[in-house]
Design a protein around this motif. Structure first.
Motif, PDB file in Angstrom:
ATOM      1  N   UNK A 269       0.836  -1.210   0.000  1.00 13.82           N
ATOM      2  CA  UNK A 269       0.000   0.000   0.000  1.00 13.82           C
ATOM      3  C   UNK A 269       0.869   1.256   0.000  1.00 13.82           C
ATOM      4  N   UNK A 270       0.295   2.373  -0.432  1.00 15.28           N
ATOM      5  CA  UNK A 270       1.053   3.631  -0.433  1.00 15.28           C
ATOM      6  C   UNK A 270       1.458   4.030   0.986  1.00 15.28           C
ATOM      7  N   UNK A 271       2.546   4.772   1.076  1.00 16.66           N
ATOM      8  CA  UNK A 271       2.963   5.311   2.364  1.00 16.66           C
ATOM      9  C   UNK A 271       2.941   6.838   2.333  1.00 16.66           C
ATOM     10  N   UNK A 272       2.746   7.393   3.486  1.00 17.24           N
ATOM     11  CA  UNK A 272       2.565   8.832   3.633  1.00 17.24           C
ATOM     12  C   UNK A 272       3.551   9.365   4.675  1.00 17.24           C
ATOM     13  N   UNK A 273       3.837  10.651   4.586  1.00 11.04           N
ATOM     14  CA  UNK A 273       4.699  11.272   5.590  1.00 11.04           C
ATOM     15  C   UNK A 273       3.926  11.384   6.899  1.00 11.04           C
ATOM     16  N   UNK A 274       4.492  10.798   7.951  1.00  9.40           N
ATOM     17  CA  UNK A 274       3.869  10.830   9.274  1.00  9.40           C
ATOM     18  C   UNK A 274       4.509  11.859  10.188  1.00  9.40           C
ATOM     19  N   UNK A 275       5.810  12.066  10.007  1.00 12.30           N
ATOM     20  CA  UNK A 275       6.519  12.932  10.947  1.00 12.30           C
ATOM     21  C   UNK A 275       7.759  13.507  10.273  1.00 12.30           C
ATOM     22  N   UNK A 276       8.119  14.728  10.682  1.00 11.39           N
ATOM     23  CA  UNK A 276       9.306  15.403  10.165  1.00 11.39           C
ATOM     24  C   UNK A 276      10.117  15.862  11.365  1.00 11.39           C
ATOM     25  N   UNK A 277      11.337  15.375  11.488  1.00 10.58           N
ATOM     26  CA  UNK A 277      12.189  15.727  12.619  1.00 10.58           C
ATOM     27  C   UNK A 277      13.385  16.542  12.141  1.00 10.58           C
ATOM     28  N   UNK A 278      13.396  17.857  12.371  1.00 11.50           N
ATOM     29  CA  UNK A 278      14.544  18.666  11.949  1.00 11.50           C
ATOM     30  C   UNK A 278      15.785  18.401  12.795  1.00 11.50           C
ATOM     31  N   UNK A 279      15.608  17.837  13.988  1.00 12.48           N
ATOM     32  CA  UNK A 279      16.748  17.594  14.872  1.00 12.48           C
ATOM     33  C   UNK A 279      17.714  16.590  14.247  1.00 12.48           C
TER      34      UNK A 279
END
Length: 390
Positions: A269-279
Protein backbone atom coordinates in the motif's frame (compact mmCIF):
# COMPACT_ATOMS: atom_id res chain seq x y z
CA UNK A 1 -20.01 50.40 10.83
CA UNK A 2 -22.54 49.20 8.38
CA UNK A 3 -22.98 45.83 6.79
CA UNK A 4 -22.74 45.32 3.04
CA UNK A 5 -24.01 45.49 0.40
CA UNK A 6 -27.79 45.55 0.71
CA UNK A 7 -28.40 48.94 2.36
CA UNK A 8 -27.03 52.45 1.95
CA UNK A 9 -24.55 53.32 4.71
CA UNK A 10 -25.92 54.83 7.90
CA UNK A 11 -22.84 57.03 7.82
CA UNK A 12 -20.31 57.86 5.16
CA UNK A 13 -16.97 56.33 6.05
CA UNK A 14 -13.45 56.89 4.80
CA UNK A 15 -12.52 53.49 3.43
CA UNK A 16 -9.13 52.20 2.31
CA UNK A 17 -9.68 49.44 -0.26
CA UNK A 18 -6.82 46.96 -0.57
CA UNK A 19 -6.65 46.17 -4.30
CA UNK A 20 -4.53 43.17 -5.22
CA UNK A 21 -5.14 43.47 -8.95
CA UNK A 22 -7.67 40.65 -8.95
CA UNK A 23 -11.40 40.61 -9.63
CA UNK A 24 -12.59 40.14 -6.04
CA UNK A 25 -10.84 43.18 -4.56
CA UNK A 26 -11.86 45.30 -7.54
CA UNK A 27 -15.56 44.45 -7.15
CA UNK A 28 -15.31 44.94 -3.38
CA UNK A 29 -13.90 48.45 -3.88
CA UNK A 30 -16.58 49.22 -6.46
CA UNK A 31 -19.36 48.10 -4.11
CA UNK A 32 -17.96 50.19 -1.26
CA UNK A 33 -17.84 53.27 -3.48
CA UNK A 34 -21.31 52.60 -4.88
CA UNK A 35 -22.66 52.34 -1.33
CA UNK A 36 -21.65 55.95 -0.77
CA UNK A 37 -18.40 55.65 1.12
CA UNK A 38 -15.32 57.80 0.47
CA UNK A 39 -13.05 55.10 -0.97
CA UNK A 40 -9.34 55.22 -1.74
CA UNK A 41 -7.63 52.28 -3.43
CA UNK A 42 -4.22 51.02 -2.41
CA UNK A 43 -2.04 48.27 -3.87
CA UNK A 44 0.49 46.67 -1.55
CA UNK A 45 3.93 46.26 -3.12
CA UNK A 46 5.08 43.14 -1.31
CA UNK A 47 8.16 42.28 -3.36
CA UNK A 48 11.35 44.33 -3.25
CA UNK A 49 12.01 43.15 -6.81
CA UNK A 50 8.66 42.54 -8.53
CA UNK A 51 10.37 41.98 -11.89
CA UNK A 52 11.59 38.65 -10.49
CA UNK A 53 8.06 37.29 -10.35
CA UNK A 54 6.73 35.66 -13.48
CA UNK A 55 4.41 37.54 -15.82
CA UNK A 56 0.89 36.25 -15.44
CA UNK A 57 1.59 34.96 -11.93
CA UNK A 58 -1.57 34.04 -10.10
CA UNK A 59 -0.44 35.84 -6.99
CA UNK A 60 -0.31 39.43 -5.83
CA UNK A 61 3.33 40.45 -6.22
CA UNK A 62 3.73 41.36 -9.87
CA UNK A 63 3.97 44.64 -11.74
CA UNK A 64 1.09 43.34 -13.84
CA UNK A 65 -1.09 43.11 -10.72
CA UNK A 66 -0.23 46.67 -9.71
CA UNK A 67 -1.20 47.96 -13.13
CA UNK A 68 -4.44 45.95 -13.11
CA UNK A 69 -5.34 47.44 -9.72
CA UNK A 70 -4.64 50.97 -10.97
CA UNK A 71 -6.81 50.46 -14.06
CA UNK A 72 -9.65 49.14 -11.87
CA UNK A 73 -9.41 52.18 -9.59
CA UNK A 74 -9.59 54.46 -12.63
CA UNK A 75 -12.76 52.72 -13.84
CA UNK A 76 -14.34 52.95 -10.38
CA UNK A 77 -13.30 56.60 -10.14
CA UNK A 78 -11.37 56.49 -6.87
CA UNK A 79 -7.90 57.74 -5.90
CA UNK A 80 -5.19 55.09 -6.04
CA UNK A 81 -1.79 54.64 -4.40
CA UNK A 82 0.91 51.98 -4.13
CA UNK A 83 2.31 51.36 -0.67
CA UNK A 84 5.65 49.63 -0.21
CA UNK A 85 5.35 46.99 2.49
CA UNK A 86 8.03 44.70 1.05
CA UNK A 87 10.31 44.80 4.11
CA UNK A 88 7.46 44.11 6.51
CA UNK A 89 6.16 41.31 4.27
CA UNK A 90 9.59 39.70 4.05
CA UNK A 91 10.06 39.77 7.83
CA UNK A 92 6.56 38.76 8.93
CA UNK A 93 5.55 36.37 6.15
CA UNK A 94 8.47 35.12 4.05
CA UNK A 95 11.04 34.77 6.84
CA UNK A 96 8.41 33.21 9.10
CA UNK A 97 7.52 30.75 6.34
CA UNK A 98 11.14 29.64 5.96
CA UNK A 99 11.74 29.41 9.73
CA UNK A 100 8.63 27.30 10.26
CA UNK A 101 9.64 24.80 7.58
CA UNK A 102 13.17 24.67 9.01
CA UNK A 103 11.63 23.72 12.36
CA UNK A 104 9.60 20.89 10.81
CA UNK A 105 6.28 22.71 10.83
CA UNK A 106 3.86 23.54 8.01
CA UNK A 107 2.82 27.23 8.02
CA UNK A 108 -0.02 28.96 6.21
CA UNK A 109 1.45 32.15 4.68
CA UNK A 110 -1.95 33.54 3.63
CA UNK A 111 -3.16 33.43 7.23
CA UNK A 112 0.04 35.13 8.41
CA UNK A 113 -0.31 37.80 5.71
CA UNK A 114 -3.85 38.61 6.81
CA UNK A 115 -2.75 38.83 10.43
CA UNK A 116 0.51 40.75 10.04
CA UNK A 117 0.12 42.72 6.82
CA UNK A 118 -3.48 43.42 5.78
CA UNK A 119 -4.97 43.78 9.25
CA UNK A 120 -1.96 44.94 11.23
CA UNK A 121 0.50 46.95 9.14
CA UNK A 122 -2.09 48.15 6.62
CA UNK A 123 -4.88 48.77 9.13
CA UNK A 124 -2.56 50.57 11.56
CA UNK A 125 -1.39 52.88 8.78
CA UNK A 126 -4.95 53.42 7.56
CA UNK A 127 -6.22 54.43 10.99
CA UNK A 128 -3.23 56.73 11.52
CA UNK A 129 -4.16 58.50 8.26
CA UNK A 130 -7.77 58.97 9.36
CA UNK A 131 -9.47 56.12 7.53
CA UNK A 132 -12.35 54.37 9.28
CA UNK A 133 -12.06 50.93 7.70
CA UNK A 134 -10.04 48.64 5.46
CA UNK A 135 -11.99 46.93 2.68
CA UNK A 136 -10.83 43.71 1.02
CA UNK A 137 -12.25 41.18 -1.43
CA UNK A 138 -12.32 38.29 1.04
CA UNK A 139 -15.33 35.99 1.03
CA UNK A 140 -16.44 36.34 4.65
CA UNK A 141 -19.03 38.36 6.53
CA UNK A 142 -18.72 40.84 9.38
CA UNK A 143 -21.94 41.23 11.34
CA UNK A 144 -23.00 43.24 14.35
CA UNK A 145 -24.10 41.24 17.39
CA UNK A 146 -26.97 42.39 19.65
CA UNK A 147 -24.44 43.72 22.17
CA UNK A 148 -22.81 45.87 19.49
CA UNK A 149 -19.69 43.74 19.09
CA UNK A 150 -18.50 42.60 15.69
CA UNK A 151 -18.65 38.96 14.59
CA UNK A 152 -16.88 37.17 11.76
CA UNK A 153 -19.06 34.67 9.86
CA UNK A 154 -18.65 32.33 6.92
CA UNK A 155 -19.39 33.69 3.47
CA UNK A 156 -22.73 33.16 1.81
CA UNK A 157 -20.85 31.27 -0.92
CA UNK A 158 -19.52 28.21 0.92
CA UNK A 159 -17.34 27.22 -2.04
CA UNK A 160 -15.37 30.48 -1.81
CA UNK A 161 -15.49 30.98 1.97
CA UNK A 162 -12.23 32.46 3.31
CA UNK A 163 -13.14 32.84 6.97
CA UNK A 164 -10.49 30.23 7.88
CA UNK A 165 -7.61 32.54 6.90
CA UNK A 166 -9.32 35.47 8.67
CA UNK A 167 -9.73 33.64 11.98
CA UNK A 168 -6.70 35.52 13.34
CA UNK A 169 -8.60 38.84 13.43
CA UNK A 170 -9.48 40.19 16.85
CA UNK A 171 -12.42 42.36 17.87
CA UNK A 172 -10.55 45.62 17.30
CA UNK A 173 -9.59 44.60 13.77
CA UNK A 174 -13.08 43.36 12.95
CA UNK A 175 -14.45 46.73 14.04
CA UNK A 176 -12.53 48.27 11.13
CA UNK A 177 -12.89 45.48 8.57
CA UNK A 178 -15.19 45.54 5.58
CA UNK A 179 -15.88 42.54 3.30
CA UNK A 180 -18.41 43.69 0.67
CA UNK A 181 -18.51 40.29 -1.03
CA UNK A 182 -19.13 38.24 2.08
CA UNK A 183 -22.76 38.96 2.92
CA UNK A 184 -24.02 37.89 -0.48
CA UNK A 185 -24.60 34.40 -1.78
CA UNK A 186 -23.14 35.40 -5.14
CA UNK A 187 -20.95 32.79 -6.76
CA UNK A 188 -17.56 33.59 -8.25
CA UNK A 189 -19.09 33.45 -11.74
CA UNK A 190 -21.64 36.06 -10.66
CA UNK A 191 -18.86 38.27 -9.26
CA UNK A 192 -17.05 38.02 -12.58
CA UNK A 193 -20.24 38.91 -14.43
CA UNK A 194 -20.67 41.93 -12.15
CA UNK A 195 -17.10 42.99 -12.88
CA UNK A 196 -17.82 42.85 -16.62
CA UNK A 197 -20.96 44.96 -16.17
CA UNK A 198 -18.85 47.51 -14.30
CA UNK A 199 -16.29 47.57 -17.10
CA UNK A 200 -13.49 46.11 -14.99
CA UNK A 201 -10.90 44.45 -17.24
CA UNK A 202 -9.92 41.98 -14.48
CA UNK A 203 -13.28 40.22 -14.85
CA UNK A 204 -11.71 37.11 -16.40
CA UNK A 205 -8.35 37.21 -14.65
CA UNK A 206 -7.44 33.81 -13.12
CA UNK A 207 -7.82 33.34 -9.37
CA UNK A 208 -4.77 33.39 -7.15
CA UNK A 209 -3.84 29.87 -6.01
CA UNK A 210 -0.07 29.81 -5.66
CA UNK A 211 2.04 31.11 -2.78
CA UNK A 212 2.49 34.61 -4.13
CA UNK A 213 6.15 35.01 -3.18
CA UNK A 214 7.33 31.74 -4.77
CA UNK A 215 7.83 32.74 -8.39
CA UNK A 216 7.75 29.35 -10.10
CA UNK A 217 5.54 27.47 -7.64
CA UNK A 218 8.48 25.25 -6.59
CA UNK A 219 8.25 25.42 -2.79
CA UNK A 220 10.98 22.85 -2.25
CA UNK A 221 13.36 24.71 -4.56
CA UNK A 222 12.55 28.01 -2.84
CA UNK A 223 13.35 26.52 0.56
CA UNK A 224 16.51 24.80 -0.71
CA UNK A 225 17.91 28.15 -1.86
CA UNK A 226 17.46 29.55 1.65
CA UNK A 227 18.13 26.53 3.83
CA UNK A 228 20.60 24.62 1.70
CA UNK A 229 20.59 20.88 1.12
CA UNK A 230 21.25 18.29 3.79
CA UNK A 231 20.96 14.59 3.10
CA UNK A 232 18.95 12.53 5.53
CA UNK A 233 17.01 9.31 5.89
CA UNK A 234 13.41 8.43 5.22
CA UNK A 235 12.42 5.70 7.69
CA UNK A 236 9.36 3.58 8.34
CA UNK A 237 7.64 3.25 11.70
CA UNK A 238 10.11 0.60 12.81
CA UNK A 239 13.03 2.90 12.07
CA UNK A 240 14.21 0.99 9.00
CA UNK A 241 15.65 3.21 6.26
CA UNK A 242 13.44 3.08 3.14
CA UNK A 243 14.79 6.08 1.25
CA UNK A 244 16.82 9.27 1.40
CA UNK A 245 16.17 12.98 0.90
CA UNK A 246 18.10 16.24 0.54
CA UNK A 247 16.21 18.23 3.15
CA UNK A 248 13.46 17.36 5.62
CA UNK A 249 11.91 20.77 5.01
CA UNK A 250 10.81 19.56 1.58
CA UNK A 251 8.08 17.36 3.08
CA UNK A 252 4.73 17.91 4.76
CA UNK A 253 2.71 15.63 7.01
CA UNK A 254 0.24 13.64 4.90
CA UNK A 255 2.32 13.89 1.72
CA UNK A 256 2.16 10.86 -0.56
CA UNK A 257 3.69 11.90 -3.89
CA UNK A 258 7.35 12.56 -4.52
CA UNK A 259 8.70 10.36 -1.73
CA UNK A 260 10.86 8.24 -4.09
CA UNK A 261 11.13 5.34 -1.66
CA UNK A 262 13.56 2.58 -2.51
CA UNK A 263 11.92 -0.11 -0.38
CA UNK A 264 8.26 -1.03 -1.00
CA UNK A 265 5.85 -1.51 1.89
CA UNK A 266 5.23 -5.10 3.01
CA UNK A 267 1.52 -4.76 2.28
CA UNK A 268 2.10 -3.01 -1.06
CA UNK A 269 0.00 0.00 0.00
CA UNK A 270 1.05 3.63 -0.43
CA UNK A 271 2.96 5.31 2.36
CA UNK A 272 2.57 8.83 3.63
CA UNK A 273 4.70 11.27 5.59
CA UNK A 274 3.87 10.83 9.27
CA UNK A 275 6.52 12.93 10.95
CA UNK A 276 9.31 15.40 10.16
CA UNK A 277 12.19 15.73 12.62
CA UNK A 278 14.54 18.67 11.95
CA UNK A 279 16.75 17.59 14.87
CA UNK A 280 18.05 14.45 13.15
CA UNK A 281 16.87 15.41 9.62
CA UNK A 282 14.66 12.34 9.44
CA UNK A 283 11.32 11.88 7.69
CA UNK A 284 9.06 9.07 8.93
CA UNK A 285 6.55 7.42 6.61
CA UNK A 286 3.79 4.90 7.19
CA UNK A 287 0.26 3.78 6.25
CA UNK A 288 -2.64 6.17 5.78
CA UNK A 289 -4.38 5.08 8.97
CA UNK A 290 -1.36 6.22 10.99
CA UNK A 291 -2.27 9.79 10.02
CA UNK A 292 -5.48 9.71 12.06
CA UNK A 293 -5.61 12.47 14.67
CA UNK A 294 -8.31 12.68 17.33
CA UNK A 295 -6.90 15.45 19.55
CA UNK A 296 -4.46 18.34 19.35
CA UNK A 297 -3.01 21.22 21.32
CA UNK A 298 -2.57 24.69 19.84
CA UNK A 299 -0.72 27.80 20.92
CA UNK A 300 -0.95 31.56 20.36
CA UNK A 301 -4.76 31.64 20.26
CA UNK A 302 -6.47 34.69 18.81
CA UNK A 303 -10.16 35.27 19.46
CA UNK A 304 -12.65 37.07 17.23
CA UNK A 305 -14.59 37.94 20.38
CA UNK A 306 -14.70 36.74 23.96
CA UNK A 307 -12.46 33.69 24.61
CA UNK A 308 -14.35 30.49 25.43
CA UNK A 309 -14.88 29.78 29.12
CA UNK A 310 -14.50 26.11 30.04
CA UNK A 311 -14.88 23.19 27.63
CA UNK A 312 -17.44 23.86 24.90
CA UNK A 313 -18.68 22.20 21.72
CA UNK A 314 -17.71 23.69 18.36
CA UNK A 315 -16.79 22.59 14.87
CA UNK A 316 -13.12 22.76 13.88
CA UNK A 317 -11.57 23.45 10.48
CA UNK A 318 -7.93 22.42 10.12
CA UNK A 319 -7.05 23.45 6.57
CA UNK A 320 -8.03 26.36 4.36
CA UNK A 321 -10.21 24.20 2.13
CA UNK A 322 -10.75 21.31 4.53
CA UNK A 323 -13.97 20.00 5.96
CA UNK A 324 -15.24 20.74 9.45
CA UNK A 325 -15.28 18.21 12.27
CA UNK A 326 -17.23 18.31 15.53
CA UNK A 327 -14.91 19.26 18.38
CA UNK A 328 -14.70 20.06 22.05
CA UNK A 329 -12.24 22.81 22.96
CA UNK A 330 -10.91 24.21 26.22
CA UNK A 331 -8.39 26.96 26.94
CA UNK A 332 -5.98 26.06 29.75
CA UNK A 333 -3.10 28.37 30.74
CA UNK A 334 -2.99 29.95 27.30
CA UNK A 335 -2.96 26.63 25.41
CA UNK A 336 -5.97 25.43 23.44
CA UNK A 337 -6.85 21.73 23.86
CA UNK A 338 -9.10 20.34 21.13
CA UNK A 339 -10.71 16.88 21.00
CA UNK A 340 -12.09 15.95 17.59
CA UNK A 341 -15.38 14.09 17.20
CA UNK A 342 -13.91 11.97 14.41
CA UNK A 343 -10.38 11.22 13.21
CA UNK A 344 -8.86 13.75 10.80
CA UNK A 345 -5.83 13.18 8.58
CA UNK A 346 -2.94 15.29 7.34
CA UNK A 347 -2.85 17.50 10.43
CA UNK A 348 0.59 19.02 10.95
CA UNK A 349 2.19 21.30 13.54
CA UNK A 350 2.28 24.86 12.23
CA UNK A 351 -1.15 24.67 10.64
CA UNK A 352 -4.07 26.58 12.13
CA UNK A 353 -7.14 25.22 13.86
CA UNK A 354 -10.12 27.54 13.51
CA UNK A 355 -13.17 27.04 15.74
CA UNK A 356 -16.73 27.80 14.60
CA UNK A 357 -20.04 28.17 16.41
CA UNK A 358 -22.41 27.59 13.50
CA UNK A 359 -21.24 30.09 10.88
CA UNK A 360 -19.54 32.34 13.46
CA UNK A 361 -15.77 32.20 13.77
CA UNK A 362 -14.80 31.85 17.42
CA UNK A 363 -11.04 32.08 16.98
CA UNK A 364 -7.84 30.55 15.67
CA UNK A 365 -4.68 29.00 17.12
CA UNK A 366 -1.49 27.43 15.78
CA UNK A 367 -1.28 23.65 16.10
CA UNK A 368 1.69 22.68 18.27
CA UNK A 369 1.19 18.91 18.59
CA UNK A 370 -1.26 16.09 18.00
CA UNK A 371 -1.75 12.91 19.98
CA UNK A 372 -0.04 11.01 17.20
CA UNK A 373 2.94 13.33 17.33
CA UNK A 374 3.34 12.96 21.08
CA UNK A 375 3.12 9.18 20.87
CA UNK A 376 5.52 8.77 17.95
CA UNK A 377 8.22 11.34 18.64
CA UNK A 378 8.61 12.66 22.14
CA UNK A 379 11.92 14.40 21.39
CA UNK A 380 10.37 17.01 19.08
CA UNK A 381 11.53 20.48 20.27
CA UNK A 382 8.74 22.68 21.59
CA UNK A 383 7.50 25.21 19.02
CA UNK A 384 8.77 28.75 19.53
CA UNK A 385 6.31 30.64 21.70
CA UNK A 386 4.68 27.57 23.23
CA UNK A 387 2.43 28.53 26.09
CA UNK A 388 2.21 32.19 25.04
CA UNK A 389 -1.00 33.88 23.99
CA UNK A 390 -1.30 36.48 21.31
Amino acid sequence: MTDFPTEPPRQRLRVLAAMSGGVDSAVAAARAAEAGHDVTGVHLALSANPQSFRTGARGCCTLEDSRDARRAADVIGIPFYVWDLADRFREDVVDDFVAEYAAGRTPNPCLRCNEKIKFAALLDKALALGFDAVCTGHYAAVRTAPDGSRELHRSGDAAKDQSYVLGVLDQQQLAHAMFPLGDTAATKDEIRAEAERRGLTVARKPDSHDICFIADGDTQGFLAQRLGTREGDIVDESGAVVGTHTGAYGFTVGQRKGLRLGVPADDGKPRYVLDISPVDNTVTVGPAEALDVTALTAIRPRWCGTPPAGPAAYTAQLRAHGEEAPATAELLDGTLHVSLGRPMRGIAPGQAVVLYDGTRVVGSATIAATDRDRERRRDRPAPAGAGRTA
